[in-house]
Design an enzyme around this catalytic site. Structure first.
Site, PDB file in Angstrom:
ATOM      1  N   GLU A  45      -6.112  -6.031  13.050  1.00 15.44           N
ATOM      2  CA  GLU A  45      -5.207  -5.471  12.082  1.00 15.44           C
ATOM      3  C   GLU A  45      -5.544  -4.068  12.570  1.00 15.44           C
ATOM      4  O   GLU A  45      -4.621  -3.165  11.342  1.00 15.44           O
ATOM      5  CB  GLU A  45      -4.526  -5.817  11.418  1.00 15.44           C
ATOM      6  CG  GLU A  45      -5.225  -5.880  10.202  1.00 15.44           C
ATOM      7  CD  GLU A  45      -6.499  -6.876  10.380  1.00 15.44           C
ATOM      8  OE1 GLU A  45      -6.960  -7.704   9.031  1.00 15.44           O
ATOM      9  OE2 GLU A  45      -6.242  -7.710  11.106  1.00 15.44           O
ATOM     10  N   ASP A  95       7.973   6.727   2.357  1.00 19.42           N
ATOM     11  CA  ASP A  95       7.876   7.324   1.327  1.00 19.42           C
ATOM     12  C   ASP A  95       5.949   7.217   1.149  1.00 19.42           C
ATOM     13  O   ASP A  95       5.304   6.895   0.335  1.00 19.42           O
ATOM     14  CB  ASP A  95       7.990   6.896  -0.319  1.00 19.42           C
ATOM     15  CG  ASP A  95       9.816   6.055   0.182  1.00 19.42           C
ATOM     16  OD1 ASP A  95      10.017   7.194  -0.269  1.00 19.42           O
ATOM     17  OD2 ASP A  95       9.830   5.932  -0.097  1.00 19.42           O
ATOM     18  N   GLU A 133     -11.247  -5.538  12.892  1.00 20.01           N
ATOM     19  CA  GLU A 133      -9.811  -5.634  12.334  1.00 20.01           C
ATOM     20  C   GLU A 133      -9.168  -6.093  13.816  1.00 20.01           C
ATOM     21  O   GLU A 133      -9.139  -4.646  14.064  1.00 20.01           O
ATOM     22  CB  GLU A 133      -9.453  -5.559  10.793  1.00 20.01           C
ATOM     23  CG  GLU A 133     -10.737  -6.189   9.886  1.00 20.01           C
ATOM     24  CD  GLU A 133     -10.557  -7.262   9.636  1.00 20.01           C
ATOM     25  OE1 GLU A 133      -9.816  -8.345   9.875  1.00 20.01           O
ATOM     26  OE2 GLU A 133     -12.036  -7.689   9.413  1.00 20.01           O
ATOM     27  N   GLU A 146      15.188  18.073  -5.461  1.00 19.89           N
ATOM     28  CA  GLU A 146      16.461  17.186  -4.673  1.00 19.89           C
ATOM     29  C   GLU A 146      15.230  16.084  -6.043  1.00 19.89           C
ATOM     30  O   GLU A 146      15.763  15.402  -6.712  1.00 19.89           O
ATOM     31  CB  GLU A 146      16.148  16.814  -3.598  1.00 19.89           C
ATOM     32  CG  GLU A 146      16.986  15.502  -3.539  1.00 19.89           C
ATOM     33  CD  GLU A 146      18.361  16.549  -3.889  1.00 19.89           C
ATOM     34  OE1 GLU A 146      19.380  15.010  -3.954  1.00 19.89           O
ATOM     35  OE2 GLU A 146      19.227  16.822  -3.011  1.00 19.89           O
TER      36      GLU A 146
END
Length: 470
Positions: free
Chosen positions: A343, A48, A341, A222
């Protein structure tokens, strides 16, 4: 402290991801073959996507599907950011179900919008007192949080899901949501209250297409509305006709309609029976975010966020966009001569991330053979040294600096010793030679058995400064 029980359980799945990472890297090295860096997050399942652009970066807010889930088992939200659309920085968990004391389940699809110097995160959660799905609001002063409960109660609720906010050119804000219906309210300038009551948008076949075989749902709409304005036209991009869903869209002259159905954006593809759109413009390009089940073990309840670059047709209509493993091209390059970083990752194999005692997030749970890929690193005339911020509660290991692949040329090797704790940080530096031009960098971790060390950040030295988007 280092909590090892749950991550050990997860590492088996990460091994599977490592296998396809190795295949992707091998494919990427074939002449004329595109890079393969979709999905954009590989160490957990994400779903999402809700992207925004802020201060020269794209931030994408996601849900987190738990490993091995057989339902939409989601307890927290995540956020990632990028300046180049291929190297994504993990900012951890800025909001979770625990943020909302009155909610007990279903940290599902939300949306963030900046206003008034703050960031408002609208999310559907299950209200503990009645078991109904409602919309809560988190607020933060930074796009990466931490977010806190803005109200101490739901903003609005009627059992339906998937909120999305739009601030129109005149300053009026709208919140849309709904499955099986489509609703909106007019938000007040404070973004945490609204005027009037929820209004239902008529779901007509002219506005949202025709669904066959389901008299109770005559249109294709939907869930997951993504409403935005471009060149005076309002777009509503939505998940259509479960199951499995495709992505469709409608347009309107105003924020509440009347809507006209325009067709398919992304056909039914991938192994997830749901999909969820997010559309932004960034640095002269247009980008479409979605989710699929492309990682090992992936499916309808274990999804992964991906992104494609696209161009609008000359008449403003949306093209058909297909899922790819390559994803978008890189914007610019990454500068290795400023702190990066650990990450910040184009593709990660075997690693996990966790909160760092020095702030933010660090890469951890590193074992022998794990690696991180960073794309498009601009070494320029050549680096001469490499420094990494590391910690280890064991005997440590080594960081091999390789170019172009996990078996590519080694330009440096840094030794990491024990530091007496997983969050006892020190810096290690080693010499580098042969890292010139713009190349893909692989940090390959080696050592003995078990967990080796953590990495918080890294930086090269000695080379010429280069323009950077990273």
């Amino acid at each position: 402290m280092k909590l090892e029980v749950a991550p050990r359980a997860r590492k088996g799945l990460r091994r599977s991801i490592a296998a396809i990472a190795s295949l992707a890297c091998a494919v990427a090295l074939l002449p004329g073959t595109a890079q393969a860096d979709n999905p954009i997050v590989q160490n957990i399942y994400t779903a999402d996507p809700a992207p925004i652009v802020h201060n020269g970066r794209v931030y994408v807010y996601t849900g987190h599907d738990e490993d091995g889930s057989t339902y939409f088992t989601m307890r927290e939200w995540r956020v990632y950011s990028s300046a180049d659309m291929v190297n994504w920085t993990d900012h951890g968990v800025p909001m979770s179900l625990a943020t909302f004391a009155w909610a007990d389940a279903n940290a599902w699809a939300g949306h963030v919008v900046p206003r008034n110097g703050k960031f408002y995160w609208y999310v559907p959660v299950r209200q503990r007192s009645n078991g109904q799905m409602v919309i809560g609001v988190g607020v933060a002063e930074s796009p990466t949080g931490p977010f806190r409960d803005a109200l101490g109660r739901p903003l609005v609720g009627n059992g339906e899901i998937d909120p999305h906010a739009l601030i129109d050119d005149n300053g009026q804000a709208y919140l849309y949501w709904g499955n099986p219906n489509l609703w909106y309210v007019r938000l007040n300038p404070d973004m945490i209250s609204f005027s009037g009551g929820p209004t239902q948008i008529p779901l007509t076949t002219a506005g949202f297409g025709t669904r066959t075989g389901n008299p109770s749902r005559p249109t294709l709409y939907e869930e997951g509305p993504w409403v935005y304005k471009r060149n005076g036209l309002y777009y509503n991009v939505f998940a259509a006709q479960c199951c499995s869903e495709f992505i469709a869209y409608s347009t309107a002259p105003g924020p509440t309609g009347p809507w006209t159905y325009r067709g398919t954006v992304m056909p039914r593809q991938g192994s997830s029976f749901t999909n969820h759109p997010g559309v932004i413009d960034f640095n002269g390009g247009s980008y479409f975010f979605y989710h699929n089940g492309a990682l090992p073990g992936g499916g309808g309840y274990t999804r992964s966020v991906a992104v494609e670059r696209f161009a609008y047709n000359s008449d403003g209509t949306l093209p058909t966009i297909n899922m790819t493993a390559a994803g978008p091209p890189q914007i610019g390059t990454l500068n290795p001569y400023v702190r990066q970083e650990a990450e910040t990752i184009a593709w990660g194999s075997g690693i996990e991330t966790e909160p760092s005692s020095e702030g933010g997030v660090n890469v951890g749970y590193i074992e022998n053979g794990d690696h991180i890929k960073v794309r498009g690193v601009a070494f320029g005339s050549g680096a001469t040294s490499f420094t990494a911020r590391v910690a280890s509660n064991t005997g440590g290991g080594r960081i091999e600096l390789r170019l172009d692949g996990t078996n590519g040329p080694v330009v440096g090797t840094c030794t990491v010793g024990g530091t007496g704790g997983w969050q006892n940080w020190t810096s290690t530096t080693c010499a580098v030679g042969g890292a010139t031009g713009t190349r893909d960098l692989y940090l390959r971790f080696t050592g003995g058995s078990g967990y080796l060390f953590n990495v918080n950040w890294w930086q090269f030295g000695g080379g010429s400064a280069v323009p950077s988007h990273g």
